[in-house]
Motif scaffolding. Structure first.
Motif, PDB file in Angstrom:
ATOM      1  N   ALA A 245       1.562  19.833   6.751  1.00 51.92           N
ATOM      2  CA  ALA A 245       1.682  21.282   6.579  1.00 51.92           C
ATOM      3  C   ALA A 245       0.718  21.784   5.510  1.00 51.92           C
ATOM      4  O   ALA A 245       0.086  22.834   5.665  1.00 51.92           O
ATOM      5  CB  ALA A 245       3.120  21.661   6.213  1.00 51.92           C
ATOM      6  N   PHE A 246       0.587  21.033   4.415  1.00 54.35           N
ATOM      7  CA  PHE A 246      -0.331  21.445   3.343  1.00 54.35           C
ATOM      8  C   PHE A 246      -1.777  21.376   3.829  1.00 54.35           C
ATOM      9  O   PHE A 246      -2.571  22.299   3.595  1.00 54.35           O
ATOM     10  CB  PHE A 246      -0.138  20.556   2.117  1.00 54.35           C
ATOM     11  CG  PHE A 246      -0.958  20.974   0.934  1.00 54.35           C
ATOM     12  CD1 PHE A 246      -0.533  22.003   0.105  1.00 54.35           C
ATOM     13  CD2 PHE A 246      -2.160  20.345   0.640  1.00 54.35           C
ATOM     14  CE1 PHE A 246      -1.284  22.400  -0.988  1.00 54.35           C
ATOM     15  CE2 PHE A 246      -2.925  20.734  -0.444  1.00 54.35           C
ATOM     16  CZ  PHE A 246      -2.485  21.762  -1.262  1.00 54.35           C
ATOM     17  N   ALA A 247      -2.131  20.283   4.498  1.00 56.03           N
ATOM     18  CA  ALA A 247      -3.490  20.155   5.034  1.00 56.03           C
ATOM     19  C   ALA A 247      -3.782  21.247   6.048  1.00 56.03           C
ATOM     20  O   ALA A 247      -4.891  21.802   6.092  1.00 56.03           O
ATOM     21  CB  ALA A 247      -3.678  18.776   5.657  1.00 56.03           C
ATOM     22  N   MET A 250      -4.584  24.495   4.211  1.00 51.62           N
ATOM     23  CA  MET A 250      -5.935  24.520   3.651  1.00 51.62           C
ATOM     24  C   MET A 250      -6.983  24.741   4.740  1.00 51.62           C
ATOM     25  O   MET A 250      -7.925  25.528   4.566  1.00 51.62           O
ATOM     26  CB  MET A 250      -6.227  23.204   2.922  1.00 51.62           C
ATOM     27  CG  MET A 250      -5.330  22.912   1.730  1.00 51.62           C
ATOM     28  SD  MET A 250      -5.364  24.219   0.466  1.00 51.62           S
ATOM     29  CE  MET A 250      -3.759  24.965   0.749  1.00 51.62           C
ATOM     30  N   LEU A 251      -6.830  24.049   5.871  1.00 50.82           N
ATOM     31  CA  LEU A 251      -7.778  24.219   6.973  1.00 50.82           C
ATOM     32  C   LEU A 251      -7.716  25.632   7.530  1.00 50.82           C
ATOM     33  O   LEU A 251      -8.757  26.249   7.832  1.00 50.82           O
ATOM     34  CB  LEU A 251      -7.460  23.207   8.081  1.00 50.82           C
ATOM     35  CG  LEU A 251      -8.358  23.247   9.317  1.00 50.82           C
ATOM     36  CD1 LEU A 251      -9.795  22.947   8.951  1.00 50.82           C
ATOM     37  CD2 LEU A 251      -7.847  22.261  10.372  1.00 50.82           C
ATOM     38  N   THR A 252      -6.521  26.188   7.629  1.00 50.95           N
ATOM     39  CA  THR A 252      -6.356  27.528   8.183  1.00 50.95           C
ATOM     40  C   THR A 252      -7.056  28.577   7.336  1.00 50.95           C
ATOM     41  O   THR A 252      -7.804  29.413   7.843  1.00 50.95           O
ATOM     42  CB  THR A 252      -4.856  27.867   8.306  1.00 50.95           C
ATOM     43  OG1 THR A 252      -4.230  26.937   9.185  1.00 50.95           O
ATOM     44  CG2 THR A 252      -4.657  29.275   8.855  1.00 50.95           C
ATOM     45  N   ILE A 253      -6.833  28.553   6.026  1.00 48.99           N
ATOM     46  CA  ILE A 253      -7.422  29.596   5.182  1.00 48.99           C
ATOM     47  C   ILE A 253      -8.928  29.402   5.049  1.00 48.99           C
ATOM     48  O   ILE A 253      -9.686  30.379   5.001  1.00 48.99           O
ATOM     49  CB  ILE A 253      -6.736  29.640   3.795  1.00 48.99           C
ATOM     50  CG1 ILE A 253      -7.139  30.907   3.041  1.00 48.99           C
ATOM     51  CG2 ILE A 253      -7.051  28.419   2.968  1.00 48.99           C
ATOM     52  CD1 ILE A 253      -6.776  32.195   3.742  1.00 48.99           C
ATOM     53  N   VAL A 356       0.911  33.033   6.670  1.00 46.86           N
ATOM     54  CA  VAL A 356       1.375  31.691   6.997  1.00 46.86           C
ATOM     55  C   VAL A 356       0.739  30.651   6.088  1.00 46.86           C
ATOM     56  O   VAL A 356       1.418  29.761   5.574  1.00 46.86           O
ATOM     57  CB  VAL A 356       1.079  31.380   8.482  1.00 46.86           C
ATOM     58  CG1 VAL A 356       1.363  29.919   8.793  1.00 46.86           C
ATOM     59  CG2 VAL A 356       1.920  32.278   9.377  1.00 46.86           C
ATOM     60  N   ALA A 357      -0.573  30.735   5.868  1.00 44.01           N
ATOM     61  CA  ALA A 357      -1.250  29.720   5.058  1.00 44.01           C
ATOM     62  C   ALA A 357      -0.723  29.721   3.631  1.00 44.01           C
ATOM     63  O   ALA A 357      -0.482  28.653   3.049  1.00 44.01           O
ATOM     64  CB  ALA A 357      -2.757  29.961   5.086  1.00 44.01           C
ATOM     65  N   ALA A 358      -0.544  30.898   3.040  1.00 43.55           N
ATOM     66  CA  ALA A 358      -0.051  30.969   1.665  1.00 43.55           C
ATOM     67  C   ALA A 358       1.363  30.411   1.567  1.00 43.55           C
ATOM     68  O   ALA A 358       1.683  29.644   0.644  1.00 43.55           O
ATOM     69  CB  ALA A 358      -0.090  32.416   1.178  1.00 43.55           C
ATOM     70  N   ALA A 359       2.225  30.784   2.508  1.00 47.97           N
ATOM     71  CA  ALA A 359       3.602  30.300   2.472  1.00 47.97           C
ATOM     72  C   ALA A 359       3.667  28.788   2.677  1.00 47.97           C
ATOM     73  O   ALA A 359       4.415  28.084   1.987  1.00 47.97           O
ATOM     74  CB  ALA A 359       4.428  31.016   3.546  1.00 47.97           C
ATOM     75  N   LEU A 360       2.883  28.260   3.617  1.00 50.38           N
ATOM     76  CA  LEU A 360       2.879  26.824   3.868  1.00 50.38           C
ATOM     77  C   LEU A 360       2.389  26.046   2.662  1.00 50.38           C
ATOM     78  O   LEU A 360       2.929  24.987   2.319  1.00 50.38           O
ATOM     79  CB  LEU A 360       1.994  26.502   5.075  1.00 50.38           C
ATOM     80  CG  LEU A 360       2.578  26.752   6.462  1.00 50.38           C
ATOM     81  CD1 LEU A 360       1.511  26.524   7.517  1.00 50.38           C
ATOM     82  CD2 LEU A 360       3.777  25.859   6.715  1.00 50.38           C
ATOM     83  N   LEU A 362       2.622  26.661  -0.478  1.00 52.24           N
ATOM     84  CA  LEU A 362       3.615  26.591  -1.560  1.00 52.24           C
ATOM     85  C   LEU A 362       4.903  25.915  -1.121  1.00 52.24           C
ATOM     86  O   LEU A 362       5.565  25.241  -1.910  1.00 52.24           O
ATOM     87  CB  LEU A 362       3.920  28.001  -2.080  1.00 52.24           C
ATOM     88  CG  LEU A 362       3.041  28.540  -3.215  1.00 52.24           C
ATOM     89  CD1 LEU A 362       3.268  27.738  -4.480  1.00 52.24           C
ATOM     90  CD2 LEU A 362       1.574  28.538  -2.847  1.00 52.24           C
ATOM     91  N   ASP A 363       5.261  26.068   0.152  1.00 50.31           N
ATOM     92  CA  ASP A 363       6.536  25.543   0.636  1.00 50.31           C
ATOM     93  C   ASP A 363       6.487  24.040   0.878  1.00 50.31           C
ATOM     94  O   ASP A 363       7.531  23.399   0.964  1.00 50.31           O
ATOM     95  CB  ASP A 363       6.940  26.255   1.929  1.00 50.31           C
ATOM     96  CG  ASP A 363       8.375  25.975   2.308  1.00 50.31           C
ATOM     97  OD1 ASP A 363       9.260  26.125   1.449  1.00 50.31           O
ATOM     98  OD2 ASP A 363       8.616  25.585   3.483  1.00 50.31           O
TER      99      ASP A 363
END
Length: 497
Positions: A245-247, A250-253, A356-360, A362-363
């Motif tokens: 989810a973190f990776a 990062m790829l999304t943003i 979505v990217a910001a929430a993922l 941190l979550d």
């Protein structure tokens, strides 16, 4: 405020040059020095936030940003202005890297999703508001007011911070020393990369002015990774990237910023240089994109408090790719309305991407790594944008050079001038009897270059969506992701700092 300061300066550069007297390279440093300082300082201040308290670092960033803004406004010369912009970037980094982690500790559930949506809406709107505000302040008052306006906004932010944001206790690592070697090496790496990317237009990719800072950045990055692997308390926990989810975040943003906003400066140049719109008019053309992104970010935050990377990130990148690709069908006679549909659709996609990217990001990390995760996210976002602008700029110049070959004596020089907003300069140098035909040629050449950029960016975003889909093909096992901390309502009794 800090995101608007990236674009608000671009409109005021001619007025700055007239007022202070400057070379082109000095003007570039006024714009690029800020982004350079932000990128170089993000991870370092993220670690400081985890060690010493996020609200404390956030407040320090606000104060530094405000003081540097005053110094910018009072600048007697370009050297002073550039130095003040660098300091302003450090303050902005402290603000930027702590906002996400502060939000993640203040809210949970659907309220957290809404909060991230509002944050994403503001981020999306800044790209369009910058040129509009810059044009209004510069035309109505003076270029110095684009910096003075930060002072009352900062005062309001400080008042609201002390009133509504509880004091954050230092993290578990409080008392240990910051990773100074890691901070220095990362600053050199990020600074080298961003400097090389932002100056590649002027020097060319094969010149020493680009290759030397690129080599410095690469060597510093290799050293940084070595230090992080050996360190007991690293600046960057590399194990975070093993979390799908973190990776994916990062790829999304990175792909979203690079693809959608990487071509936006050239869209703005087409609107102003070829379509002859004023800066305010060009900003209004892009405004539907920002409004769509803001609306979708808020709504998706309410509907998806714990977003799925497959639902949000993949769909967001896919829509953004289709939208930006739809901007790639301009003709010599096309006007600004030809862009609106694609801008709106890419705004819908980026609204999902931002939220979505910001929430993922941190979550998907432990609470004691929130500052680090926020710093990584912000760094990847800045580098994605810088890399997109540089790469698409080089591609655009190459396409325009090929199109102008056989039409002008120096196609490479003419392409550089045209892509930099100098269509009027090229037209005025043409013989009077040939200007009408040459004007049509320039319209066609810039449209063709912009089409190549838009279609390439669209393909990149769609490919990014496919990568995120593959990366998240397996659901994470229970307990692999560490949930965020319990909600602490606004106005709660502050914890000891």
């Amino acid at each position: 405020m800090l995101l608007i300061d990236i674009t608000i300066v671009l409109v005021a550069l001619p007025s700055m040059s007239e007022s202070l007297g400057s070379s082109l390279s000095q003007l570039q440093w006024v714009a690029d020095g800020y982004a350079l300082a932000v990128a170089a300082a993000l991870l370092g201040v993220g670690m400081l936030a985890d060690l010493y308290g996020r609200r404390r670092v956030y407040v320090a960033g606000l104060v530094v940003f405000a003081l540097a803004s005053v110094a910018c406004a009072l600048s007697p010369g370009m050297g002073w202005l550039i130095a003040a912009r660098l300091v302003q970037g450090v303050g902005a980094a402290a603000m930027f890297t702590t906002t996400l982690s502060l939000i993640s500790t203040l809210y949970s559930g659907s309220r957290l999703g809404t909060a991230f949506g509002v944050w994403a809406a503001v981020a999306a709107g800044a790209s369009a508001l910058g040129p509009i505000m810059g044009g209004l302040l510069t035309e109505a008052l003076d270029w110095r007011w684009i910096f003075y306006v930060n002072v009352p906004v900062t005062a309001l932010a400080l008042a609201m911070t002390f009133r509504y944001i509880p004091r954050s206790a230092p993290g578990r690592g409080a008392g240990r020393r910051p990773d100074v070697p890691g901070i220095v090496l990362f600053a050199l790496a990020a600074g080298g990369f961003v400097y090389a990317l932002t100056t590649s237009h002027a020097h060319g990719w094969s010149s020493a002015g680009t290759l030397v800072p690129l080599a410095v950045g690469l060597a510093a990055f290799v050293g940084f990774l070595a230090v992080q692997r050996r360190g007991t308390h690293p600046l960057l926990d590399l194990s975070l990237f093993r979390r799908p989810a973190f990776a994916a975040a990062m790829l999304t943003i990175a792909v979203g910023e690079g693809a959608v906003y990487g071509i936006l400066p050239y869209t703005s140049i087409w609107l102003q240089s070829v379509q002859h719109l004023a800066p305010i008019g060009a900003g209004l053309v892009v405004l539907p994109h920002a409004l769509a992104a803001a609306l979708v970010a808020i709504l998706s935050g309410r509907w998806m408090p714990k977003p799925s990377p497959r639902l949000g990130a993949v769909l967001g990148l896919l829509l953004a790719g289709i939208g930006v690709g739809a901007e790639g069908f301009l003709g010599p006679d096309s006007g600004w309305p030809a862009l609106v549909g694609g801008l709106v659709l890419s705004g819908v996609g980026m609204g999902l991407v931002f939220q979505v990217a910001a929430a993922l990001a941190l979550d998907s990390v432990p609470v004691e790594r929130a500052g680090m995760a926020s710093g990584i996210y912000s760094t990847v976002e800045q580098l994605g944008y810088a890399f997109g602008v540089a790469v698409f700029g080089t591609l655009g110049v190459t396409v325009m050079t090929n199109s102008l070959d056989g039409t002008v004596a120096d196609p490479a020089g003419a392409a550089q001038t045209l892509s930099g907003g100098g269509a009027g300069t090229l037209l005025s140098a043409a013989p009077a009897g040939q200007r009408a035909a040459f004007d049509h040629t320039l319209h066609a050449v810039f449209a063709g270059g912009h089409n190549t950029l838009a279609l390439t960016a669209g393909a990149l975003a769609v490919a990014g969506a496919a990568c995120v889909f593959w990366l998240t093909r397996r659901p994470e096992s229970p307990g692999k992701e560490v949930a965020g901390p319990p909600a602490e309502p606004a106005g709660a009794v502050p914890a000891a700092e």
